[in-house]
Design a protein around this motif. Structure first.
Motif, PDB file in Angstrom:
ATOM      1  N   LEU A   1       0.833  -1.187   0.000  1.00 36.87           N
ATOM      2  CA  LEU A   1       0.000   0.000   0.000  1.00 36.87           C
ATOM      3  C   LEU A   1       0.881   1.254   0.000  1.00 36.87           C
ATOM      4  O   LEU A   1       2.081   1.176   0.299  1.00 36.87           O
ATOM      5  N   PRO A   2       0.318   2.404  -0.356  1.00 33.66           N
ATOM      6  CA  PRO A   2       1.145   3.607  -0.510  1.00 33.66           C
ATOM      7  C   PRO A   2       2.015   3.955   0.695  1.00 33.66           C
ATOM      8  O   PRO A   2       3.171   4.351   0.536  1.00 33.66           O
ATOM      9  N   ALA A   3       1.484   3.800   1.901  1.00 32.47           N
ATOM     10  CA  ALA A   3       2.269   4.155   3.092  1.00 32.47           C
ATOM     11  C   ALA A   3       3.535   3.312   3.186  1.00 32.47           C
ATOM     12  O   ALA A   3       4.606   3.820   3.563  1.00 32.47           O
TER      13      ALA A   3
ATOM     14  N   ALA B   1       4.011   7.207  -4.134  1.00 32.11           N
ATOM     15  CA  ALA B   1       3.015   6.210  -4.502  1.00 32.11           C
ATOM     16  C   ALA B   1       1.654   6.868  -4.706  1.00 32.11           C
ATOM     17  O   ALA B   1       1.220   7.681  -3.889  1.00 32.11           O
ATOM     18  N   HIS B   2       0.992   6.515  -5.795  1.00 33.24           N
ATOM     19  CA  HIS B   2      -0.357   7.024  -6.049  1.00 33.24           C
ATOM     20  C   HIS B   2      -1.316   6.358  -5.075  1.00 33.24           C
ATOM     21  O   HIS B   2      -1.285   5.150  -4.879  1.00 33.24           O
ATOM     22  N   ARG B   3      -2.193   7.169  -4.469  1.00 32.51           N
ATOM     23  CA  ARG B   3      -3.133   6.629  -3.475  1.00 32.51           C
ATOM     24  C   ARG B   3      -4.174   5.725  -4.113  1.00 32.51           C
ATOM     25  O   ARG B   3      -4.732   4.853  -3.455  1.00 32.51           O
ATOM     26  N   THR B   4      -4.457   5.934  -5.383  1.00 29.31           N
ATOM     27  CA  THR B   4      -5.412   5.074  -6.087  1.00 29.31           C
ATOM     28  C   THR B   4      -4.768   4.646  -7.412  1.00 29.31           C
ATOM     29  O   THR B   4      -3.836   3.871  -7.411  1.00 29.31           O
TER      30      THR B   4
ATOM     31  N   PRO C   1      -4.636   0.496  -4.791  1.00 25.94           N
ATOM     32  CA  PRO C   1      -4.669   0.606  -3.334  1.00 25.94           C
ATOM     33  C   PRO C   1      -6.014   1.034  -2.754  1.00 25.94           C
ATOM     34  O   PRO C   1      -6.358   0.670  -1.628  1.00 25.94           O
ATOM     35  N   GLY C   2      -6.776   1.826  -3.522  1.00 28.61           N
ATOM     36  CA  GLY C   2      -8.058   2.298  -3.015  1.00 28.61           C
ATOM     37  C   GLY C   2      -9.235   1.431  -3.387  1.00 28.61           C
ATOM     38  O   GLY C   2     -10.343   1.640  -2.893  1.00 28.61           O
TER      39      GLY C   2
END
Length: 376
Positions: A218-220, A296-299, A337-338
């Motif tokens: 995931l982005p984090a 990183a793109h959140r979606t 990720p979303g």
């Protein structure tokens, strides 16, 4: 202190400032300085501006009536860097594109028809035509509705976007290098197989496993690892050099930070989103992770989804090797990720290869504010 009329709009999973071109300085350093000041860049917090301290909330749309016979408005996209004094005009933003139609109606730039108004948009970054089908009621944009997109809370009225003849948006070719697969020599990673595809925006695709990841990150997790960020940008920078966007990899983050967009893909598998929802393997056709301005793109970028769908239809690409679209299939479901994003593709296949007729997707948009943006 100076002021300039603007609207703030959410388009898809992005948010940006919308300006009438007539209110801005002409293209060049003065315009870029103004956009940086309004957004609050290059302070990484954008505390003294209207930006949201992330690439997806540091975007600008510049709109003008169009003189083209096949367009109603001209739309120029600007990606304003958060932590650098850079305004990048290479490529387009599909999510912000979804708010251009509503903006044109709000600004009185098009003739309204109900219940749907089709706004014909010329994106000047790519010189491509986009049709935005906007819901209208009682002479006003209808924002309320039941359509949902992952990455945005709640629901809204759908906006259908169709990108016509999307191949070669920046480079002039669907396969800019002439190859479905290239091998890049990447410092610290060795030789990496990639597919560089340009449809709606140029993307460089690499297998998740070749980049040393699982695809479930995931982005984090990605953003907290300097090593992963370095590796992703090194691959993207090598592709930027291959495309001739920059002379050497060290210049990529400054001179071409937004394109090509770094994208990792792998076969469909179950994973948990940032919201804790389980995405099942049967809900998607492949898993993708994108980078946006070295984070990183959140979606998943909309133009990224459109390009991924196009790549799935092109013989020999890494994406096509993971999921091949049959002639009777018209869309691709990408796990990000979303959640999930779906993109449609219309192709024409012939002995010489594949021609893209159009790519499409549904988004939502909302007007957030009309007013005056002030800057020093």
């Amino acid at each position: 202190m100076k002021g300039i009329p603007c609207m703030i709009m959410r388009g898809g999973t992005s948010k940006g400032l919308f300006f009438a071109e007539k209110d801005l300085p002409p293209p060049g350093p003065e315009r870029d300085r103004m956009l940086l000041r309004v957004m609050g860049s290059p302070d990484g917090r954008q505390i003294d501006g209207l930006g949201g301290a992330a690439s997806v909330t540091s975007k600008v749309a510049i709109i003008a009536p169009s003189a083209a016979e096949n367009a109603d408005v001209n739309y120029t996209f600007a990606q304003v860097a958060v932590d650098k004094a850079v305004v990048d005009y290479k490529g387009n933003c599909g999510n912000i594109s979804s708010a251009v139609g509503p903006y044109a109606i709000e600004a009185g730039l098009v003739t309204i028809s109900e219940p749907r108004t089709v706004v014909r948009i010329l994106n000047t970054n790519t010189n491509k035509i986009i049709h935005a089908e906007v819901q209208v009621r009682s002479g006003q944009v209808l924002y309320e509705g039941e359509y949902r997109i992952d990455g945005v809370p709640g629901s809204a009225a759908p906006v259908k976007l169709t990108f016509f003849d999307p191949a070669g948006s920046v480079t002039g070719k669907l396969l800019p290098t002439g190859n479905a697969v290239d091998v890049l020599r990447v410092p610290g990673s060795g030789e990496i197989e990639v597919s560089i595809v340009d449809a709606a925006n140029p993307l460089v695709f690499a297998r998740v496993e070749d980049a040393g990841l699982t695809g479930l990150e995931l982005p984090a997790e990605i953003d907290s690892s300097e090593e992963i960020l370095r590796r992703m940008e090194a691959i993207r920078a090598a592709a930027a050099v291959k495309l001739g966007f920059v002379a050497n990899a060290e210049e990529a983050a400054l001179k071409s930070p937004a394109v090509p967009k770094m994208t990792l893909v792998t076969r469909a598998k179950a994973y948990v989103t940032t919201e804790g929802r389980l995405v099942k393997e049967e809900e998607i056709d492949l898993v993708g992770r994108m980078m946006s301005m070295q984070k990183a793109h959140r979606t998943y970028a909309l133009t990224g989804a459109l390009c991924t769908a196009a790549a799935a239809a092109v013989e020999g690409t890494l994406v096509q090797g993971l999921v091949s679209l049959r002639l009777d299939e018209t869309s691709l479901r990408i796990g990000h990720p979303g959640g999930v994003i779906e993109a449609g593709v219309e192709t024409e296949r012939h002995p010489g290869g594949t021609r893209l007729i159009s790519v499409s997707a549904y988004r939502t948009a909302r007007l957030l504010m009309k007013g005056t943006a002030y800057y020093l």
